[in-house]
Write a protein that holds these residues in place. Sequence first.
Motif, short mmCIF file in Angstrom:
data_model
loop_
_atom_site.label_atom_id
_atom_site.label_comp_id
_atom_site.label_asym_id
_atom_site.label_seq_id
_atom_site.Cartn_x
_atom_site.Cartn_y
_atom_site.Cartn_z
N PHE A 88 -24.62 22.89 -23.54
CA PHE A 88 -23.17 22.95 -23.37
C PHE A 88 -22.43 21.89 -24.19
CE2 PHE A 88 -24.66 25.30 -19.76
CZ PHE A 88 -23.74 26.32 -19.64
N ALA A 90 -22.10 18.83 -24.08
CA ALA A 90 -21.34 17.83 -23.33
C ALA A 90 -21.57 16.45 -23.93
CB ALA A 90 -21.79 17.83 -21.87
N ILE A 94 -21.28 10.42 -21.02
CA ILE A 94 -20.69 10.75 -19.71
C ILE A 94 -21.74 11.41 -18.82
CG2 ILE A 94 -18.88 12.04 -18.52
CD1 ILE A 94 -17.42 12.17 -21.17
N ALA A 98 -23.09 10.11 -15.31
CA ALA A 98 -22.96 10.93 -14.12
C ALA A 98 -24.31 11.08 -13.42
CB ALA A 98 -22.40 12.31 -14.49
N MET A 101 -25.13 7.98 -11.38
CA MET A 101 -24.39 7.89 -10.12
C MET A 101 -24.85 8.96 -9.14
SD MET A 101 -20.64 7.24 -11.72
CE MET A 101 -19.83 7.22 -10.14
N LEU A 102 -25.09 10.15 -9.70
CA LEU A 102 -25.51 11.28 -8.87
C LEU A 102 -26.84 10.98 -8.20
CD1 LEU A 102 -24.28 14.03 -8.39
CD2 LEU A 102 -25.64 14.95 -10.25
N PHE B 96 -17.20 3.45 -24.74
CA PHE B 96 -17.43 3.83 -23.35
C PHE B 96 -17.60 2.56 -22.54
CE2 PHE B 96 -20.02 5.64 -19.91
CZ PHE B 96 -19.18 6.66 -19.55
N ILE B 296 -14.73 5.46 -13.94
CA ILE B 296 -15.11 6.43 -14.97
C ILE B 296 -14.79 7.84 -14.49
CG2 ILE B 296 -17.03 7.33 -16.33
CD1 ILE B 296 -18.40 4.61 -15.93
N PHE B 300 -11.93 10.44 -16.33
CA PHE B 300 -12.21 11.77 -16.87
C PHE B 300 -11.56 12.86 -16.05
CE2 PHE B 300 -15.35 9.28 -19.07
CZ PHE B 300 -15.21 9.79 -20.34
N SER B 341 -19.51 11.72 -7.94
CA SER B 341 -20.41 11.75 -9.10
C SER B 341 -20.63 13.17 -9.59
CB SER B 341 -21.73 11.05 -8.79
OG SER B 341 -22.30 11.55 -7.62
N LEU B 342 -20.61 14.13 -8.66
CA LEU B 342 -20.68 15.53 -9.09
C LEU B 342 -19.48 15.90 -9.94
CD1 LEU B 342 -21.90 17.24 -5.83
CD2 LEU B 342 -22.96 17.50 -8.07
N ILE B 344 -17.74 13.90 -11.90
CA ILE B 344 -17.90 13.39 -13.27
C ILE B 344 -18.86 14.29 -14.05
CG2 ILE B 344 -18.42 11.42 -14.75
CD1 ILE B 344 -18.58 9.67 -12.55
N PHE B 345 -19.95 14.67 -13.39
CA PHE B 345 -20.93 15.51 -14.09
C PHE B 345 -20.25 16.79 -14.59
CE2 PHE B 345 -24.38 18.68 -14.20
CZ PHE B 345 -25.18 18.06 -15.14
N ALA B 348 -18.03 16.61 -17.67
CA ALA B 348 -18.68 16.63 -18.97
C ALA B 348 -18.61 18.02 -19.60
CB ALA B 348 -20.14 16.18 -18.83
N PHE B 349 -18.36 19.02 -18.79
CA PHE B 349 -18.31 20.38 -19.31
C PHE B 349 -16.90 20.79 -19.74
CE2 PHE B 349 -22.08 20.24 -16.74
CZ PHE B 349 -23.00 21.01 -17.45
N PHE B 352 -16.40 22.13 -23.25
CA PHE B 352 -16.96 23.46 -23.41
C PHE B 352 -16.03 24.51 -22.80
CE2 PHE B 352 -19.62 27.02 -22.22
CZ PHE B 352 -20.36 27.21 -23.37
#
Lengths: 314, 381
Positions: A88, A90, A94, A98, A101-102, B96, B296, B300, B341-342, B344-345, B348-349, B352
């Motif tokens: 993707f 990405a 980042i 993530a 942290m996750l 960053f 962070i 975002f 945290s989910l 932020i993950f 990242a998309f 896209f």
Amino acid sequence: MILLVQYTLLFTSVLLLVALGGCFAEHSGVINIGLEGIMLVGALGGALTMKFLPVSVGAPVMILAVILVSALSGLVASLFLAVAAISFNADQTITGTAINMLATAAATVGVKAMNTISSGGSDVSSEIAYTSARELLTVKLGPLTLNWFVLVTILALILSYFVLYKTRFGLRLMACGEHPQAADSVGINVYKMRYAGVMISGVLGGLGGIVYITAGINSWKFENGVAGFGFLALAVMIFGAWHPLKIAAAALLFGVFRALGNVYTGIDFLASLKLSSTIYNMLPYIISLIVLAFTSKNSRAPKAEGIPYDKSQR
Amino acid sequence: MKQENKSFGRKLLENDGFQTLLASILCILGGLLVGFIVLLLIEPSGAVSSMGAVIKNFFHYPQALWFKYFGQTLVRTVPLLMCALSVLFAYKVGMFNIGAAGQYVAGACATLYFALGLKMPWIVCILAGMAAGALLGAISGALKTYCNVNVVISGIMLNWIGLYATNTILATVKNPTSPYTLPVASVNPGAVIPSLGLDKLFNEKTVTLAVPLAIIVAVLIWVVLNKTMFGYELKATGNNFNAARYAGMKENRNIILTMVIAGALAGLGAALFYLTGIEDWETTMSAVPGMGFNGIAVAFLGGLDPLGSILAAYFIQHITSGGGGVDLSYYSSQISSLISSLIIFLCAFVGFFKMFILKRIRLSDEKKAEAAKSAKGGAGK
């Protein structure tokens, strides 16, 4: 002094495994900032195996099971990075952050829920104890108390060097991190190679995690993560110039400084200096900053690392 | 011709700001959904009410307490917003700033030492906090420009060095019977940020000038980035280092200056938090506080916009405070950090996602053009 050697070997193993993982990912062109989180997931997998597998299965089964589960857990965690960053496009930094942290949040929530429910509410900690199983992993070598993971690490080092520099796969992997367009033009599937690089880093990172939490302690609090060790490993990798053998030397240097924090009270010379324990805690981080300051100027990082591969730019 | 035909919906869909908003909302929904699934997996019976507690935060409590808890949420939003501004400011210049966490810690250290050890008035304490954060930022920036050290790695190292140093320094002003520092309000009332009546409005004494000040700073950062030549130069340096250099911009100075400002923002966040007296520093802390990392997420989620960050910071703090209300016989309050945290993950998309929308728009345009062409051709014959 013997303790210093012992802890140095253990911490060197951790840093070496994880740094080799980072090395594979970066040679394929993906920066794996998420190693910290991957380590924690691997550690969690291993700790759960040690907690739930009865000690009666014997040492060989226990060792194999712990290694297998940790490696697989790390692999699964690394897929989060691989899918986001490779499929993707990405931002790798980042995504890696993530994942760190996750991993901490998920491990904390999961372990706390497990402890809370199994104890009926009296134990709400995020701690897993694995005292008896850890004894199966240790091995006495003269006066040293090491564990089997040190051997695994040496094997991983030799294998990494061989795979990267002596096999077709390794050379192709490195081509994808240097000039993916050129690699693609001769028929190498860049996406597949990058997936392979990240997944290998997941396996090695997961192993590093279990080695870290079993180095001298019988339980681990998962809300603390792995105390920046994933990032220290990245520093080791940079200092080791992305080359397995140089990384091994770098890991040894960092391992000594990390081990000092555990054992300085037992060394007469250091104990007589009467420095506070904080100094020793800070030492690995300070040393790594200084070392990086002197070595990064001429660093030869894989050229295409951090840049998502875009087929249309060929 | 073409542009006149565009419907309102299409224009909206092509708007970058709208796409960002849409993406952020999707990230939030995705994060909440997965969080809910996790709760269901742990224990299905309490999942709905606990998820409700996370989302409702202060509405979860009796109405008389709403304003009080709303005030507390705002007080905790302030440092989060500052850390987010720190992250996004550095990100606009291509760095960053994961070191925001350490800069925040350094800020807390200087602020509390000036307040408790040196008994300084609040304004001096704030400046000290900003200076300490700026110092850490400057180290990262200098290492980047002069020694080519990756900002992420140096940031992480400084986070840990900062944490251990802070614990040692603040141990000199701690409560002798607990691991916490002495309460600012009782040791040095002059160091508490004045509240100018806001405390009465919210019926909560920790709501101070810090809340409006934080919003002013966010607006200021927006102005600097978007309306000044300085901001333009910084963004140019971030977009294309070499081009900025050829255009005569002092790229090294810009990078260090950016990190100094980013560090000062994170330090300011700590000062605006600890000088309200809502919490004391725990000197036995063994992990770097999550404030900088959550920054962070906020940066975002807010679409890397200072004003968007205000909303995002409030949202993240809202669910974090709400995490305290989950059913503790099964779950833990960290479910909120899992959700953020989910988020932020998923953020990242976003790139896209935007590409996907633009591609679809272009495809449908081409199809329409083709259809129009063939229709015309058919009529001609």
